[in-house]
Design a protein around this motif. Structure first.
Motif, PDB file in Angstrom:
ATOM      1  N   ALA A 345       6.783   7.031   6.526  1.00 32.87           N
ATOM      2  CA  ALA A 345       5.009   7.384   5.881  1.00 32.87           C
ATOM      3  C   ALA A 345       4.291   6.299   6.200  1.00 32.87           C
ATOM      4  CB  ALA A 345       5.227   6.563   4.263  1.00 32.87           C
ATOM      5  N   GLN A 346       3.962   5.636   6.792  1.00 32.08           N
ATOM      6  CA  GLN A 346       3.198   5.172   7.758  1.00 32.08           C
ATOM      7  C   GLN A 346       2.524   5.879   8.367  1.00 32.08           C
ATOM      8  OE1 GLN A 346       3.351   1.192   9.425  1.00 32.08           O
ATOM      9  NE2 GLN A 346       2.033   0.385  10.391  1.00 32.08           N
ATOM     10  N   LYS A 347       3.425   6.585   9.645  1.00 29.20           N
ATOM     11  CA  LYS A 347       3.526   7.757  10.608  1.00 29.20           C
ATOM     12  C   LYS A 347       2.285   8.733  10.294  1.00 29.20           C
ATOM     13  CE  LYS A 347       2.579   8.574  14.951  1.00 29.20           C
ATOM     14  NZ  LYS A 347       1.542   7.724  15.455  1.00 29.20           N
ATOM     15  N   PHE A 348       3.126   9.128   8.918  1.00 27.18           N
ATOM     16  CA  PHE A 348       2.499  10.143   8.829  1.00 27.18           C
ATOM     17  C   PHE A 348       2.364  11.115   6.987  1.00 27.18           C
ATOM     18  CE2 PHE A 348       6.026  11.202  11.922  1.00 27.18           C
ATOM     19  CZ  PHE A 348       5.233  11.393  12.893  1.00 27.18           C
ATOM     20  N   PRO A 349       1.338   9.660   6.789  1.00 23.38           N
ATOM     21  CA  PRO A 349       1.076   9.772   5.159  1.00 23.38           C
ATOM     22  C   PRO A 349       0.824  10.528   4.191  1.00 23.38           C
ATOM     23  CG  PRO A 349      -0.927   8.581   6.581  1.00 23.38           C
ATOM     24  CD  PRO A 349      -0.071   9.132   7.594  1.00 23.38           C
ATOM     25  N   THR A 350       1.125  11.701   4.816  1.00 24.64           N
ATOM     26  CA  THR A 350       0.385  13.233   4.145  1.00 24.64           C
ATOM     27  C   THR A 350       1.433  14.080   4.247  1.00 24.64           C
ATOM     28  OG1 THR A 350      -0.966  14.059   6.120  1.00 24.64           O
ATOM     29  CG2 THR A 350      -2.208  12.883   4.297  1.00 24.64           C
ATOM     30  N   PHE A 351       2.358  13.856   4.586  1.00 29.45           N
ATOM     31  CA  PHE A 351       4.059  14.853   5.096  1.00 29.45           C
ATOM     32  C   PHE A 351       4.847  14.633   3.906  1.00 29.45           C
ATOM     33  CE2 PHE A 351       7.643  16.270   6.945  1.00 29.45           C
ATOM     34  CZ  PHE A 351       6.907  17.987   7.089  1.00 29.45           C
ATOM     35  N   ALA A 352       5.841  15.836   3.611  1.00 29.82           N
ATOM     36  CA  ALA A 352       6.023  15.210   2.563  1.00 29.82           C
ATOM     37  C   ALA A 352       7.679  14.904   2.815  1.00 29.82           C
ATOM     38  CB  ALA A 352       6.434  16.587   2.232  1.00 29.82           C
ATOM     39  N   ILE A 353       7.512  12.993   2.475  1.00 34.11           N
ATOM     40  CA  ILE A 353       8.538  12.280   2.888  1.00 34.11           C
ATOM     41  C   ILE A 353       9.385  11.877   1.272  1.00 34.11           C
ATOM     42  CG2 ILE A 353      10.281  10.559   3.683  1.00 34.11           C
ATOM     43  CD1 ILE A 353       6.783  10.951   5.508  1.00 34.11           C
ATOM     44  N   LEU A 354      10.477  12.169   1.162  1.00 35.46           N
ATOM     45  CA  LEU A 354      11.091  11.807  -0.767  1.00 35.46           C
ATOM     46  C   LEU A 354      11.775  10.996  -0.563  1.00 35.46           C
ATOM     47  CD1 LEU A 354      10.790  15.504  -2.107  1.00 35.46           C
ATOM     48  CD2 LEU A 354       8.558  13.877  -1.799  1.00 35.46           C
ATOM     49  N   LYS A 355      12.471   9.768  -0.952  1.00 35.80           N
ATOM     50  CA  LYS A 355      13.483   9.242  -1.362  1.00 35.80           C
ATOM     51  C   LYS A 355      14.286  10.468  -2.189  1.00 35.80           C
ATOM     52  CE  LYS A 355      10.297   5.096  -1.410  1.00 35.80           C
ATOM     53  NZ  LYS A 355       9.667   3.958  -2.491  1.00 35.80           N
ATOM     54  N   SER A 356      15.912   9.770  -1.172  1.00 30.45           N
ATOM     55  CA  SER A 356      17.118   9.819  -2.307  1.00 30.45           C
ATOM     56  C   SER A 356      16.571   9.648  -3.900  1.00 30.45           C
ATOM     57  CB  SER A 356      18.035  10.393  -1.978  1.00 30.45           C
ATOM     58  OG  SER A 356      19.166  10.482  -2.523  1.00 30.45           O
ATOM     59  N   GLU A 357      17.311  10.694  -5.159  1.00 30.28           N
ATOM     60  CA  GLU A 357      17.263   9.798  -6.573  1.00 30.28           C
ATOM     61  C   GLU A 357      18.986  10.040  -6.829  1.00 30.28           C
ATOM     62  OE1 GLU A 357      14.039  11.446  -9.042  1.00 30.28           O
ATOM     63  OE2 GLU A 357      14.167  12.961  -7.531  1.00 30.28           O
ATOM     64  N   TYR A 358      19.583  10.220  -5.931  1.00 25.80           N
ATOM     65  CA  TYR A 358      20.793  10.435  -6.155  1.00 25.80           C
ATOM     66  C   TYR A 358      21.829   9.330  -5.738  1.00 25.80           C
ATOM     67  CZ  TYR A 358      25.324  11.939  -6.609  1.00 25.80           C
ATOM     68  OH  TYR A 358      26.945  11.462  -6.934  1.00 25.80           O
ATOM     69  N   CYS A 359      22.325   8.437  -6.843  1.00 26.11           N
ATOM     70  CA  CYS A 359      23.280   7.586  -6.268  1.00 26.11           C
ATOM     71  C   CYS A 359      24.686   7.273  -6.311  1.00 26.11           C
ATOM     72  CB  CYS A 359      22.820   5.850  -7.678  1.00 26.11           C
ATOM     73  SG  CYS A 359      24.335   4.622  -7.546  1.00 26.11           S
ATOM     74  N   THR A 360      24.596   7.114  -4.132  1.00 26.40           N
ATOM     75  CA  THR A 360      25.814   7.396  -3.424  1.00 26.40           C
ATOM     76  C   THR A 360      27.158   6.783  -3.946  1.00 26.40           C
ATOM     77  OG1 THR A 360      24.601   6.798  -1.696  1.00 26.40           O
ATOM     78  CG2 THR A 360      24.262   8.643  -1.298  1.00 26.40           C
ATOM     79  N   ASN A 361      26.507   5.918  -4.412  1.00 27.73           N
ATOM     80  CA  ASN A 361      27.741   4.534  -4.026  1.00 27.73           C
ATOM     81  C   ASN A 361      28.650   4.919  -4.941  1.00 27.73           C
ATOM     82  OD1 ASN A 361      28.888   2.188  -4.501  1.00 27.73           O
ATOM     83  ND2 ASN A 361      27.504   1.363  -5.755  1.00 27.73           N
ATOM     84  N   PRO A 362      30.668   5.151  -3.890  1.00 24.70           N
ATOM     85  CA  PRO A 362      30.994   5.296  -4.575  1.00 24.70           C
ATOM     86  C   PRO A 362      32.061   4.357  -5.483  1.00 24.70           C
ATOM     87  CG  PRO A 362      31.569   5.219  -2.458  1.00 24.70           C
ATOM     88  CD  PRO A 362      29.963   4.316  -2.528  1.00 24.70           C
ATOM     89  N   VAL A 363      31.258   3.017  -5.353  1.00 23.10           N
ATOM     90  CA  VAL A 363      31.977   1.737  -6.309  1.00 23.10           C
ATOM     91  C   VAL A 363      31.769   1.641  -7.379  1.00 23.10           C
ATOM     92  CG1 VAL A 363      32.758  -0.164  -5.957  1.00 23.10           C
ATOM     93  CG2 VAL A 363      32.356   0.974  -3.899  1.00 23.10           C
TER      94      VAL A 363
END
Length: 367
Positions: A345-363
């Motif tokens: 985001a620092q390099k591409f502030p206007t591009f569509a960069i999203l954080k995953s909302e799915y928790c992948t923790n298997p434990v």
């Protein structure tokens, strides 16, 4: 925006040359020439992550952990790895992994953890060796500054928190151009004596080709004299784990309470606490599986070493000399998602960069 443009930014932050030999960081599916419609950053890339990327219109998943570690002889969908790869390929989704190279850079995963804990005076716990080289070249005195600057701009001459580090000595260079030469100084057939500077500097070995190209481009001579030596020096900017200190000493119970709050940890597995009340300040840490650094942390003077995936017998390695705490693999590295998001985001502030909302923790924990 093409995928290779985003990869370039990621690899500037964490060069692939810094990954461990067993690792498989890099582009795992897709093409760097594809147009990127959106980026989903995640800790793990599994089937649910690919489904999330599809729903959100992202065709590039940037994951910390590689979904593909070992050679795969077939893709039949028999396990979650193969099913994830098949789903990604069918949906034209590129998967890029940035793993131990992001662990090993000073500004990477472990710094994120150390910053969250408020550690000061941070340094790499186990700096790596064999990653540096030295370059020596000889330049006419009048062109020495130009060549030095070109080498600095190419990534040479950085030592710790210092840039533009080089050493120069003056001397006399001799040469005699032969038929077919086009000398910048002197004439064919005539011996020359030129006042030159010998320039020496250190650089990360993976930049050798870039450095040599910059040297040749900036140097006035038709034939550039230089030589390169690999070094056994440790590289203070690259290695495993981080050690630092808290601003003020605190009770270890308070440290554990802070960890539980910051990392949403439900349980901390740890060795015995000191018999007498003692405030602690010196903390070492390594995100993910870091029991291999237990003795290194002890030698470095850590009072507490925070990591994950510690086996039963490995807890004995603390030998009552420090507290060894296992906070969980996912829990320790979960904020890598924020780190990756910030890098892009620092390099591409206007591009569509999203954080995953799915928790992948298997434990999971039954409490």
């Amino acid at each position: 925006m093409l995928i290779h443009e985003l990869i370039k930014v990621l690899e500037q932050a964490a060069p692939p040359a810094f990954q461990e030999s067993y690792d498989n960081a890099g582009l795992l599916t897709g093409s760097p020439a594809w147009e990127c419609k959106g980026v989903l950053v995640t800790l793990d890339c599994i089937e649910a992550t690919i489904e999330e990327a599809i729903k959100k219109g992202c065709n590039l998943v940037v994951a910390h952990h590689p979904i593909l570690f070992k050679a795969t002889r077939h893709l039949t969908g028999k396990d979650y790895i193969q099913r994830t790869l098949i789903k990604a390929i069918k949906a034209d989704i590129a998967i890029y992994a940035i793993h131990t190279n992001l662990d090993n850079v000073r500004s990477g995963v472990n710094k994120k953890i150390a910053d969250l804990l408020g550690l000061e005076n941070q340094r790499i716990l186990a700096p790596k060796s064999g990653l540096l080289s030295s370059l020596v070249t000889f330049v006419p005195a009048a062109d020495a500054e130009k060549v030095r600057q070109a080498l600095f701009e190419a990534g040479g001459g950085s030592i710790g928190h210092y840039n533009n580090c080089a050493f120069s000595t003056s001397g006399t260079g001799t040469f005699q151009p032969q038929q077919g030469a086009h000398p910048a100084i002197g004439t064919v057939g005539t011996a020359e004596n030129v006042a030159e500077e010998r320039i020496e500097l250190v650089f990360p070995s993976y930049l050798q080709q870039t450095l040599v190209q910059s040297l040749i481009k900036a140097h006035p001579y038709e034939e550039v004299a230089y030589y390169i030596h690999p070094l056994s020096n440790t590289f203070s900017e690259v290695g495993s784990g981080i050690i630092g200190n808290l601003p003020q000493p605190i009770d270890i119970q308070q440290l554990f309470d802070n960890i539980k709050k910051i990392f949403a940890v439900k349980v901390i597995r740890h060795t015995a606490l000191p018999d007498s009340p003692k405030k602690i300040r010196n903390i070492a840490l390594c995100g993910g599986a870091g029991s291999f650094l237990t003795k290194t942390a002890m030698t470095a003077g850590a009072e507490v070493y925070i990591t994950a995936d510690v086996k039963y017998h490995e807890f004995f390695d603390a030998d009552s000399q420090m507290v060894l705490a296992d906070i969980g693999h996912f829990e320790s590295e979960q904020f890598t998602i924020e780190l990756l998001f910030d890098i892009l985001a620092q390099k591409f502030p206007t591009f569509a960069i999203l954080k995953s909302e799915y928790c992948t923790n298997p434990v999971l924990y039954y409490i």
